[in-house]
Design a protein around this motif. Structure first.
Motif, PDB file in Angstrom:
ATOM      1  N   UNK D  49      65.272  61.481 111.194  1.00 36.27           N
ATOM      2  CA  UNK D  49      64.905  62.512 111.590  1.00 36.27           C
ATOM      3  C   UNK D  49      66.352  62.963 111.018  1.00 36.27           C
ATOM      4  N   UNK D  52      64.821  67.572 112.726  1.00 38.53           N
ATOM      5  CA  UNK D  52      63.559  68.224 113.053  1.00 38.53           C
ATOM      6  C   UNK D  52      62.325  67.097 112.202  1.00 38.53           C
TER       7      UNK D  52
ATOM      8  N   UNK I   9      61.995  59.370 123.565  1.00 38.52           N
ATOM      9  CA  UNK I   9      61.326  59.446 125.116  1.00 38.52           C
ATOM     10  C   UNK I   9      59.330  59.136 123.893  1.00 38.52           C
ATOM     11  N   UNK I  11      55.824  60.693 122.411  1.00 33.40           N
ATOM     12  CA  UNK I  11      55.292  61.531 122.260  1.00 33.40           C
ATOM     13  C   UNK I  11      53.962  61.035 121.518  1.00 33.40           C
ATOM     14  N   UNK I  13      51.612  62.473 118.850  1.00 31.22           N
ATOM     15  CA  UNK I  13      50.844  63.659 118.089  1.00 31.22           C
ATOM     16  C   UNK I  13      49.312  63.625 117.077  1.00 31.22           C
ATOM     17  N   UNK I  23      52.063  62.673 112.664  1.00 34.09           N
ATOM     18  CA  UNK I  23      53.879  62.204 113.034  1.00 34.09           C
ATOM     19  C   UNK I  23      54.908  63.289 112.483  1.00 34.09           C
ATOM     20  N   UNK I  24      54.330  64.333 112.334  1.00 34.07           N
ATOM     21  CA  UNK I  24      54.697  65.865 111.333  1.00 34.07           C
ATOM     22  C   UNK I  24      54.549  66.713 112.488  1.00 34.07           C
ATOM     23  N   UNK I  25      53.281  66.570 113.361  1.00 35.49           N
ATOM     24  CA  UNK I  25      53.079  67.900 114.157  1.00 35.49           C
ATOM     25  C   UNK I  25      53.806  67.199 115.102  1.00 35.49           C
ATOM     26  N   UNK I  26      54.225  66.086 115.897  1.00 38.23           N
ATOM     27  CA  UNK I  26      54.398  65.696 117.112  1.00 38.23           C
ATOM     28  C   UNK I  26      56.605  66.109 117.191  1.00 38.23           C
ATOM     29  N   UNK I  27      56.872  65.345 115.807  1.00 32.66           N
ATOM     30  CA  UNK I  27      58.077  65.962 115.771  1.00 32.66           C
ATOM     31  C   UNK I  27      58.158  67.507 115.531  1.00 32.66           C
ATOM     32  N   UNK I  28      57.239  67.908 114.879  1.00 31.08           N
ATOM     33  CA  UNK I  28      57.493  69.802 114.842  1.00 31.08           C
ATOM     34  C   UNK I  28      57.315  70.470 116.156  1.00 31.08           C
ATOM     35  N   UNK I  29      56.635  69.861 117.128  1.00 33.29           N
ATOM     36  CA  UNK I  29      56.776  70.794 118.437  1.00 33.29           C
ATOM     37  C   UNK I  29      57.449  69.838 119.251  1.00 33.29           C
ATOM     38  N   UNK I  31      60.758  69.348 118.358  1.00 33.04           N
ATOM     39  CA  UNK I  31      61.755  70.760 117.999  1.00 33.04           C
ATOM     40  C   UNK I  31      62.734  71.470 118.441  1.00 33.04           C
ATOM     41  N   UNK I  32      61.113  72.193 119.581  1.00 36.46           N
ATOM     42  CA  UNK I  32      60.924  73.134 119.888  1.00 36.46           C
ATOM     43  C   UNK I  32      62.296  73.684 121.215  1.00 36.46           C
ATOM     44  N   UNK I  37      67.217  65.089 116.904  1.00 38.32           N
ATOM     45  CA  UNK I  37      66.202  64.017 117.030  1.00 38.32           C
ATOM     46  C   UNK I  37      67.022  62.823 115.930  1.00 38.32           C
ATOM     47  N   UNK I  38      67.436  61.598 116.138  1.00 36.77           N
ATOM     48  CA  UNK I  38      67.711  60.576 115.293  1.00 36.77           C
ATOM     49  C   UNK I  38      66.524  59.434 114.009  1.00 36.77           C
ATOM     50  N   UNK I  63      60.760  58.944 120.183  1.00 32.26           N
ATOM     51  CA  UNK I  63      61.564  59.451 119.490  1.00 32.26           C
ATOM     52  C   UNK I  63      62.824  59.290 120.021  1.00 32.26           C
TER      53      UNK I  63
ATOM     54  N   UNK L   4      46.982  69.094 119.145  1.00 28.72           N
ATOM     55  CA  UNK L   4      47.422  68.541 120.694  1.00 28.72           C
ATOM     56  C   UNK L   4      48.423  67.156 120.143  1.00 28.72           C
ATOM     57  N   UNK L   5      49.220  68.125 121.258  1.00 23.85           N
ATOM     58  CA  UNK L   5      51.087  67.189 120.998  1.00 23.85           C
ATOM     59  C   UNK L   5      50.901  66.401 122.543  1.00 23.85           C
ATOM     60  N   UNK L   6      51.059  65.335 122.812  1.00 20.62           N
ATOM     61  CA  UNK L   6      50.543  65.030 123.927  1.00 20.62           C
ATOM     62  C   UNK L   6      52.356  64.007 124.382  1.00 20.62           C
ATOM     63  N   UNK L   7      52.900  63.704 126.212  1.00 14.85           N
ATOM     64  CA  UNK L   7      53.616  63.600 125.616  1.00 14.85           C
ATOM     65  C   UNK L   7      53.482  62.423 127.486  1.00 14.85           C
ATOM     66  N   UNK L   8      54.215  61.201 127.623  1.00 13.04           N
ATOM     67  CA  UNK L   8      54.324  60.258 127.814  1.00 13.04           C
ATOM     68  C   UNK L   8      55.610  59.693 129.274  1.00 13.04           C
TER      69      UNK L   8
END
Lengths: 69, 69, 69, 69, 69, 69, 69, 69, 69, 69, 69, 69
Positions: D49, D52, I9, I11, I13, I23-29, I31-32, I37-38, I63, L4-8
């Motif tokens: 990454x 981001x 962590x 996530x 997506x 995958x991209x949607x998870x990273x986009x969220x 990033x907020x 992130x590496x 991530x 939707x994005x989820x976290x665990x």
């Protein structure tokens, strides 16, 4: 059969003759000191190689037996 | 024996004759190019089916051998 | 760094001196024939016992290196 | 097809363009030195990454090929 | 062969005679109702013990077959 | 060495001094009652934390030893 | 939604066009005979290679569906 | 001690000095923001290689700590 | 780069458009709220099915990111 | 508490009354011969079925206890 | 009992009332169409949460039954 | 529900009263600081033993929740 308690032990049988013989050798040895053996599970199969050929099969078994009251 | 270094490679032996023959076939082939093989570990056992019967056993082996200095 | 291709090989280093030395011994041997090593992953840690004490540590490593074009 | 012997090697392909491209890049590199490749298995999918966003996909493959006699 | 769809089912074959016979018994039974079986994977090998000896081998197989259109 | 039978037991050694010491402590204790220990496998490495620092390393070992006839 | 019962089956979809197409092909075939499919889980991703390139992607899916009363 | 609730987080410590130092570095960093740490579990051990030697050990830890009411 | 500490962590997506988009949607969220992130690791790939077709891809990611001092 | 050594054994408790009762039955039996039991880990949960209903729960436990000097 | 063949299927039972009820619900549903069920294995335990509380337990079972000749 | 994005997160609930109570205790604690919890997965079940009896059940849960935009 309700409420029986079992114990599992882990043995490794070996044999120059093959996979099944390694299992049988492990059970034959266990039989000397363990009563009421019920089942075994093969956990791992390996072997030693000498001169490019299988010298001994080695099979790791979990053996379950009934614990007497 | 201290400080020996080993390498593991992954081969798949096949045989129409059975599980142990598939292992032996893999070792026989490996022997042509690999020296100092010491042990193998069975990683996976599969087989191909033709007409509802086992056509070939296929056994995936990890083979360990000593790296010479 | 895009589009690099890496290969992983599996080595087992051993040492009478400890866990880290077994890793270092494996890398020292690999260095003789493998260029561009980047990382290792410890896959398994074992040891041989003599007279009730650790005689040799044996550490299985996966080693990743860059394949040159 | 009886008694064929296969070898598996482990490669990691990377690509900025996506998962399938990373697989294709690994195969394209392997093709230069490995003949008779038959199948691959995806062992791991990762990515790097930057800022981001996905900079590179990295896919670890096991590739099986026929060993010639 | 493109775009074939396969289904996998899980059977357990047993035999007093050995590991390979347990596999064969499972396939012989499956053959009665399943067409187009292609391969099997050994998922687990166990056995029942009576009087300290192997009474039955029990081999859990995943069997793959082609789904017809 | 053919037809040897081995047993594996699972011990957890702990030490305030480090990973290797935890392994050695487990072997030192096992040595009091187990003869013919041959090898160990590290199954799990954990530790207890006090005041934000490692208080004890805890290493789960499988120890293999030869069963005498 | 309380007390619903689901069943899982294992299918392998293949496609020359890519990973997602292999999944879609499996679902399209399953749809002919299975009602009320709810979710899938990717269990394994493989592929066949011809002339050093991906000939078919093969994706093993577990598919869950509601069992009707 | 009944009814305590714990949380686990996953950290990766690195150190040029060795395996145990990488663990200690992770805990030292965690200590700055996490109170009541109780135990850790080693999930993965890796390392980066430069010039054929270990440049950094990298140890992935799960760290458990008590959640306060 | 020595002695960096990372946190991982987990996530999930989701995307109606495909595996990579999830995958991209998870990273986009992520990033907020997450800096530095590496890398990510794909831990699980699933999907929801509606009317026999993929409605949403769901990809579980681990991530990793650098913890600042 | 430093330098304690623990041993783990594997028992299977069964009960017609439920999951927790199967665990309790295993501990009650172990208590007759094992002192200083500290913790258990549930390794596997199974059950036997008669007439389409649960006849016995069977829970495989690993039980850890302190080895006395 | 020699040479019996078993099949395993995978069901998910759910219940608002608890873990054991979810298992029982799965068996009660299976009983309608499957004869000769012998055992089950718990493969996974999950649950759905509503308003911060367990709304439904969901238990994935593998159920083994005898295949009739 | 698309995108939707989820976290665990991973929590361990404990209870002297039983397996399900340990799960409920973990959720009750999580509810204080986590909104939009959707599901949990049981990752590990353990317990502490005092005087040969279960003193506390300890259940490791992964809890998934929706990340708000």
């Amino acid at each position: 059969m309700a409420d029986h308690i079992y114990k599992k032990i882990e043995l490794i049988g070996s044999s120059a003759d093959g996979f099944e013989e390694a299992v049988k050798n492990a059970l034959a040895r266990a039989k000397k000191t363990v009563r009421n053996m019920r089942w075994f599970e093969v956990a791992e199969t390996r072997g030693y190689i000498e001169n490019g050929e299988v010298a001994h099969w080695q099979v790791t078994l979990k053996i379950g037996f009934t614990l007497e009251d």
